[in-house]
Design an enzyme around this catalytic site. Structure first.
Site, PDB file in Angstrom:
ATOM      1  N   LYS A  54      -2.233   1.777  -6.243  1.00  0.00           N
ATOM      2  CA  LYS A  54      -1.179   0.848  -6.635  1.00  0.00           C
ATOM      3  C   LYS A  54      -1.754  -0.498  -7.061  1.00  0.00           C
ATOM      4  CE  LYS A  54       2.183   3.712  -6.128  1.00  0.00           C
ATOM      5  NZ  LYS A  54       2.947   4.177  -7.310  1.00  0.00           N
TER       6      LYS A  54
ATOM      7  N   SER B  61       3.611  -0.811  -6.111  1.00  0.00           N
ATOM      8  CA  SER B  61       4.131  -0.858  -4.742  1.00  0.00           C
ATOM      9  C   SER B  61       3.727  -2.175  -4.115  1.00  0.00           C
ATOM     10  CB  SER B  61       3.560   0.307  -3.923  1.00  0.00           C
ATOM     11  OG  SER B  61       3.771   0.117  -2.539  1.00  0.00           O
TER      12      SER B  61
ATOM     13  N   TYR C   2      -3.794   5.293  -1.306  1.00  0.00           N
ATOM     14  CA  TYR C   2      -2.528   5.028  -1.989  1.00  0.00           C
ATOM     15  C   TYR C   2      -2.455   3.566  -2.421  1.00  0.00           C
ATOM     16  CZ  TYR C   2       2.507   4.359  -2.628  1.00  0.00           C
ATOM     17  OH  TYR C   2       3.736   4.038  -3.134  1.00  0.00           O
TER      18      TYR C   2
END
Length: 253
Positions: A171, A150, A167
């Protein structure tokens, strides 16, 4: 033959029954690949498999918990037995929130949130590589691994997003693993990462934590709109094809 052609190559797409994974799976099929879908919900898997078969390509689906090495090994073995090879592995499964972990400010999260998101987003890809890469190594033409990261994993020029700390950390871990995998498995295996921005899916649309509208989000996007799952298909097909046969350890945004 076009250097972008994927005719009769075999791809595995994790999380391929919905969202980004389904967009990539359809793109690979459109370029001639046969596609195995690995996800959780059988009804969505069946729909994705039927869609790919409708394009004239072979497709099978497996319901598996990708955070379990045993479940991953079982699914990978079944796919290899079915097709006899794996040319392309797309490690797409992942999320910022789920049934076993939540999203929030770092001090509001607990150990189960940390373990849950790293298991889903990071360990799953490592498990699939361990299950599939040895087979790729034995193949004359090797194989390709595409890890879906991401833009949140590389915060150069961007401000960290509140509530997205874990998160973004997963990533970033995927990007680091991509570089190491590319170095360790070269030249037989090419490993690259996709770094999508905001993609509109059923999951993002129904995200209970979402506050901004599409219009507000699009204001910070160069193309003036939120992305769609199939927008990533071209980049994935490029990385999977001979058109990128001298590229490994790179990040495509």
């Amino acid at each position: 033959m076009s250097m972008f052609d994927l005719q009769d190559r075999v791809a595995i797409v994790t999380g391929g029954s919905d969202g980004i994974g389904r967009g990539i799976a359809n793109g690979l099929a459109d370029m001639g690949a046969h596609v195995a879908i690995v996800a959780r919900q059988q009804s969505k898997i069946d729909a994705a498999v039927a869609e790919i078969q409708g394009k004239g390509r072979k497709s099978v689906g497996y319901s598996a918990d990708v955070s379990s090495q045993a479940a991953v090994n079982e699914a990978a073995a079944a796919i290899i037995k079915e097709f006899g090879k794996v040319d392309i592995l797309v490690n797409n499964a992942g999320s910022s929130w789920g049934t076993t972990f939540k999203r929030g400010l770092l001090l509001e999260l607990d150990e189960s949130d940390f373990d849950g998101i790293f298991s889903t987003n990071v360990k799953s890809g490592w498990f699939f590589c361990k299950a599939v890469v040895p087979t790729m190594m034995e193949q004359e033409k090797g194989g390709v691994v595409i890890n879906v990261s991401s833009v949140g994993g590389l915060l150069m020029g961007r401000s960290p997003s509140r509530t997205m700390g874990l998160y973004s950390a997963t990533k970033a871990a995927i990007l680091s693993l991509t570089r190491t995998e590319a170095a360790e498995w070269a030249p037989k295996i090419r490993v690259n990462a996709l770094m999508p921005g905001l993609i509109q899916t059923d999951r993002t649309r129904n995200d209970p934590n979402r506050k901004a509208t599409d219009e507000q989000l699009a204001a910070n996007i160069g193309m003036a709109r939120v992305g769609l799952p199939y927008d990533l298909a071209g980049a994935a097909c490029f990385l999977a094809s001979d058109a990128s046969n001298w590229g490994s350890g790179s990040f495509v945004q």
